[in-house]
Motif scaffolding. Structure first.
Motif, PDB file in Angstrom:
ATOM      1  N   PHE A 273       1.236  -1.226  -0.085  1.00 14.51           N
ATOM      2  CA  PHE A 273      -0.206  -0.249  -0.460  1.00 14.51           C
ATOM      3  C   PHE A 273       0.635   1.622   0.179  1.00 14.51           C
ATOM      4  O   PHE A 273       0.454   2.325  -0.708  1.00 14.51           O
ATOM      5  CB  PHE A 273      -0.738   0.521   1.207  1.00 14.51           C
ATOM      6  CG  PHE A 273      -2.168  -0.451   1.515  1.00 14.51           C
ATOM      7  CD1 PHE A 273      -2.279  -1.334   0.853  1.00 14.51           C
ATOM      8  CD2 PHE A 273      -2.918   0.517   0.594  1.00 14.51           C
ATOM      9  CE1 PHE A 273      -3.796  -2.078   1.214  1.00 14.51           C
ATOM     10  CE2 PHE A 273      -4.336  -0.140   0.473  1.00 14.51           C
ATOM     11  CZ  PHE A 273      -4.753  -1.801   0.540  1.00 14.51           C
ATOM     12  N   GLY A 276       2.110   2.058  -3.739  1.00 13.06           N
ATOM     13  CA  GLY A 276       0.642   2.922  -4.021  1.00 13.06           C
ATOM     14  C   GLY A 276       0.647   4.597  -3.678  1.00 13.06           C
ATOM     15  O   GLY A 276      -0.604   5.361  -4.363  1.00 13.06           O
ATOM     16  N   VAL A 277       0.792   4.950  -2.567  1.00  7.94           N
ATOM     17  CA  VAL A 277       0.526   6.335  -2.089  1.00  7.94           C
ATOM     18  C   VAL A 277       1.408   7.191  -3.274  1.00  7.94           C
ATOM     19  O   VAL A 277       2.686   7.371  -2.841  1.00  7.94           O
ATOM     20  CB  VAL A 277       1.330   6.910  -0.358  1.00  7.94           C
ATOM     21  CG1 VAL A 277       1.069   7.988  -0.034  1.00  7.94           C
ATOM     22  CG2 VAL A 277       0.782   5.489   0.111  1.00  7.94           C
ATOM     23  N   PHE A 281      -0.218  12.787  -1.136  1.00  4.99           N
ATOM     24  CA  PHE A 281      -0.920  12.024  -0.477  1.00  4.99           C
ATOM     25  C   PHE A 281       0.235  11.762   1.168  1.00  4.99           C
ATOM     26  O   PHE A 281       1.585  11.269   1.106  1.00  4.99           O
ATOM     27  CB  PHE A 281      -0.667  10.661  -0.787  1.00  4.99           C
ATOM     28  CG  PHE A 281      -2.753  11.758  -1.133  1.00  4.99           C
ATOM     29  CD1 PHE A 281      -4.179  11.819  -0.542  1.00  4.99           C
ATOM     30  CD2 PHE A 281      -3.239  12.070  -2.602  1.00  4.99           C
ATOM     31  CE1 PHE A 281      -5.202  11.774  -1.309  1.00  4.99           C
ATOM     32  CE2 PHE A 281      -3.878  12.378  -3.231  1.00  4.99           C
ATOM     33  CZ  PHE A 281      -5.079  12.320  -2.277  1.00  4.99           C
TER      34      PHE A 281
ATOM     35  N   LYS B 271      -4.143   0.630 -10.268  1.00  4.17           N
ATOM     36  CA  LYS B 271      -4.166   1.605  -9.379  1.00  4.17           C
ATOM     37  C   LYS B 271      -3.965   1.691  -8.624  1.00  4.17           C
ATOM     38  O   LYS B 271      -3.222   3.003  -7.460  1.00  4.17           O
ATOM     39  CB  LYS B 271      -2.717   2.810 -10.365  1.00  4.17           C
ATOM     40  CG  LYS B 271      -2.271   2.322 -11.590  1.00  4.17           C
ATOM     41  CD  LYS B 271      -0.404   3.362 -12.141  1.00  4.17           C
ATOM     42  CE  LYS B 271       0.180   2.208 -12.489  1.00  4.17           C
ATOM     43  NZ  LYS B 271       0.766   3.613 -13.067  1.00  4.17           N
ATOM     44  N   PHE B 273      -5.234   2.281  -4.747  1.00  2.00           N
ATOM     45  CA  PHE B 273      -5.896   1.806  -3.854  1.00  2.00           C
ATOM     46  C   PHE B 273      -6.396   0.830  -3.913  1.00  2.00           C
ATOM     47  O   PHE B 273      -5.884  -0.351  -3.151  1.00  2.00           O
ATOM     48  CB  PHE B 273      -6.139   2.337  -2.411  1.00  2.00           C
ATOM     49  CG  PHE B 273      -4.631   3.423  -1.697  1.00  2.00           C
ATOM     50  CD1 PHE B 273      -4.220   4.600  -2.637  1.00  2.00           C
ATOM     51  CD2 PHE B 273      -4.355   2.778  -0.869  1.00  2.00           C
ATOM     52  CE1 PHE B 273      -3.479   4.693  -1.713  1.00  2.00           C
ATOM     53  CE2 PHE B 273      -2.660   3.403   0.129  1.00  2.00           C
ATOM     54  CZ  PHE B 273      -2.614   4.242  -0.942  1.00  2.00           C
ATOM     55  N   GLY B 276      -5.818  -2.920  -4.628  1.00  2.00           N
ATOM     56  CA  GLY B 276      -4.446  -3.355  -4.210  1.00  2.00           C
ATOM     57  C   GLY B 276      -5.199  -4.229  -2.775  1.00  2.00           C
ATOM     58  O   GLY B 276      -3.685  -4.902  -2.309  1.00  2.00           O
TER      59      GLY B 276
END
Lengths: 440, 440
Positions: A273, A276-277, A281, B271, B273, B276
């Motif tokens: 996770f 993917g930030v 953010f 892509k 969140f 995922g």
């Protein structure tokens, strides 16, 4: 319907956000707390300055004493930032029996315990939700819902500016300098970006979180801090070859009776996770004994997200006038430990001459010094040289330093040695995986 | 140090979790609330049953009246589940002046307003954090930190069982039946999986969340619900070709003065969140007017995560005895609308004969009926046939239904028509992108 009068100290980005939210959410607030909130005074430096919002004449003042003397004001909201003169203002506000809401991470990080004690002595509340990760309701969650959860780890992307820069470098392949310049042009980074890019901002926030989840004060000098100014395009592309992204990670972990804290550019698995930030953010990972893994994601800065955290604190105080939130105190004796001695996972990269490359000899250099190699990848770079990328599954800093010295002594052609930390967020079993792309 | 006596109704998975957490976190709890919590009675069906934990003899009982009569018990915790006899138990508990904590989503979804009113009338608290997304501290966050935030959208993966099944199908390419059998073998799915796989469980949770964030009761009959039993390996691989993963998404969105709710297998950008979120994990996305996007991620079920939510509610009640949490009431007149009339984004797939394939004619079939095509991909499947994959950027259900009828009337060779919803989580600008892989 009753009315609570409050004062704002400061009327910049966050102050304007608070003003706007209190105007547009008037209905929701009245329905929720059964009274109106009125901003009675705003402390500014320059009354005549042009502002984006119009405020009734007479509520702006340059005199803090004027606010302090107005006993009809029950809540004082500090959104100036910095230590001077905010610390004095907050102390005076608390001592005069006012509830205080602040968005000031520097102040809470350095003087949190002192001013929280002052609040308790004066039977008032001090809330600081906006000081860490802007709009993410993290602090109140830790204090309320997770108040008895035994948290063993907290890690996160706590600084939006550096995340913007690293995301830009990763997605567009640009250099640190280019990405920083763009962040500055967009207003995400300040003219002097030191506090963000050198990791100070993330460190302040980590100390606040760490105090909250572990219930102990940490010694700032023992916290390892490394910024992102040295991160190169090569670091990012080599991390990618092993399935990682580079993030500025702030992490605190309980290890027996110690807590280890660090802020460092860190390789995070691409599928996690936190990898993917993107953009500015923020996200925070918590690991609790009962609750398991939790992640909170949202906007860490900005007028409205940060303003919403401040407003949430004001409302929280007005809804629970009688009950102060209690800070956690550790029930066991834990203390802060320097990362120097703690075990970590590392990424090591260097280039070397193909002729001298010897996979067994390379691995034995590390393993003889107790640094276990869990992944190795050789990428041919030019006719004669290759890049060697390694993941060291476990080593302490001193062991690794020795191994690297031995590496350079054993292989004369080793150049461009680069070491970064890796965080996999799981107790990975030792399962060596040797990838030799050069031989595929 | 004082002691609060509580009773558990039920001693299955969640009840055992509560017992274990109260034992192991004794120190944290006492430090936090300044008193001890003692489980004085546990209501079970069969006293003689072998259990995984040992409890003092005499605290187990099969008689609810015995608990009700023991006036030293201040908090009653319902972890039996289902409606019978739990609804009566909870009502009696509240009427007798006991605080109640429940993990029962079915009950809160259907009778939440009624029993919350009963709690208020009897000046006691009713908390239900564990009823939605187990360990994620979602409900209390919405009630406390986000209490005055204007939330416009809530969407999430609220059911761990279906997420496990879909993740398995996606990662390992297995069928629904194989993945379900494995979920059952691992204890993630029940022998009768209907409530999970048909989307009922997610629907109950969505109604609870929706009541919390929008402040209005929704009509269950107006909520669109579609399960995952018809999802095939082909659906998953075709979604992947367009950059999406399929998740069972529960979503509620404010649209002017209406709320549109649905539970449906939905294409989510790879892509994002939520794409995922693997395994049995849950995640919830919220979009607030001020705070922007927030995501909460964690374990939605299991002995300890759910137990921790129950314990957090018990502690919350004991810390704030005097102040009941207020539920949000909408300040504007909004009502629930069936999705039938609302606009959505769709994925459409069919196979057709290569000879009859005509890109302009295909697009005009959809666009003449107001269904805008934003992506189209032709994948040759066999010598003579191709799969056509489309993303319809905006259509209401009725418009789309007409377009599909017209499609089948215009192209005789169209077969295997399949329609799923798409959620991009952003106001995407209309930017048509025609990908004709067959011509590349």
């Amino acid at each position: 319907m009753g009315k609570t009068r409050i004062a704002l100290l400061g009327f910049g980005t966050v102050g304007t956000g608070v003003w706007n939210i209190l105007s547009t959410s008037k209905g929701e607030i009245e329905a929720n707390i059964g009274e109106e909130i009125e901003i009675a005074k705003i402390l500014v430096k320059n009354i005549g300055k042009r502002r984006r919002v119009e405020v009734p004449p007479g509520i702006l003042t340059t005199d803090f004493e004027e606010i302090l003397k107005d006993t009809s004001i029950k809540v004082i909201v500090e959104v100036i930032g910095g230590m001077e003169p905010t610390l004095d203002y907050i102390k005076m506000a608390l001592e005069s029996g006012r509830h205080v809401v602040t968005a000031n991470k520097l102040l809470i990080s350095k003087f949190g315990s002192e001013i929280l004690r002052l609040a308790a002595e004066n039977s008032v509340n001090l809330r600081y939700e906006a000081s860490v990760c802007g709009g993410i309701p993290l602090i109140n969650v830790i204090k309320e819902s997770l108040s008895v959860e035994r948290i063993n780890e907290v890690a996160g992307i706590l600084n939006g500016t550096t995340n913007y820069i690293l995301s830009k470098m990763t997605d567009e392949g640009c250099s640190f300098e280019t990405a920083l310049a763009e962040a500055q042009a967009k207003g995400f980074a300040e003219a002097d970006p030191t506090s963000d890019v050198e990791g100070f901002d993330a460190l302040y926030k980590l100390r606040i979180l760490s105090k909250l989840v572990f219930g102990v004060e940490t010694n700032e000098d023992l916290i390892f801090r490394e910024g992102i100014t040295n991160i190169t395009k090569d670091d990012i592309s080599h991390a990618k070859e092993l399935g990682y992204k580079i993030k500025l990670l702030a992490a605190a972990k309980r290890s027996m009776d110690k807590i280890v804290l660090r802020v460092a550019p860190t390789l995070v698995p691409e599928k996690h996770f936190l990898a993917g930030v993107g953009d500015c953010f923020n996200a925070v990972f918590l690991k609790g004994a009962a609750v398991g893994e939790l992640i909170f994601y949202g906007k860490g800065a900005g007028e409205l997200p940060t303003g919403s955290a401040v407003v949430s604190d004001i409302v929280g105080i007005l809804r629970n006038k009688s009950t102060g939130q209690k800070d956690r105190k550790s029930t066991v004796d834990i203390s802060c430990q320097t990362t120097e001695w703690s075990k970590s996972k590392y990424f090591v990269r260097f280039s070397m001459n193909n002729k001298t490359y010897d996979i067994q000899k390379l691995i034995s250099v590390f393993e003889s010094g107790n640094s276990r190699v869990s992944k190795m990848l050789k990428v041919e770079e030019a006719a004669k040289t290759s890049n060697v990328l390694l993941i060291i599954s476990e080593a302490d800093t001193l062991e690794l330093r020795k191994a690297l010295a031995k590496l350079e002594a054993t292989f004369e052609s080793v150049k461009g040695l680069r070491v970064l930390r890796v965080e996999d967020f799981e107790a990975e079993e030792f399962n060596p995986q040797i990838l030799d792309a050069g031989n595929l």
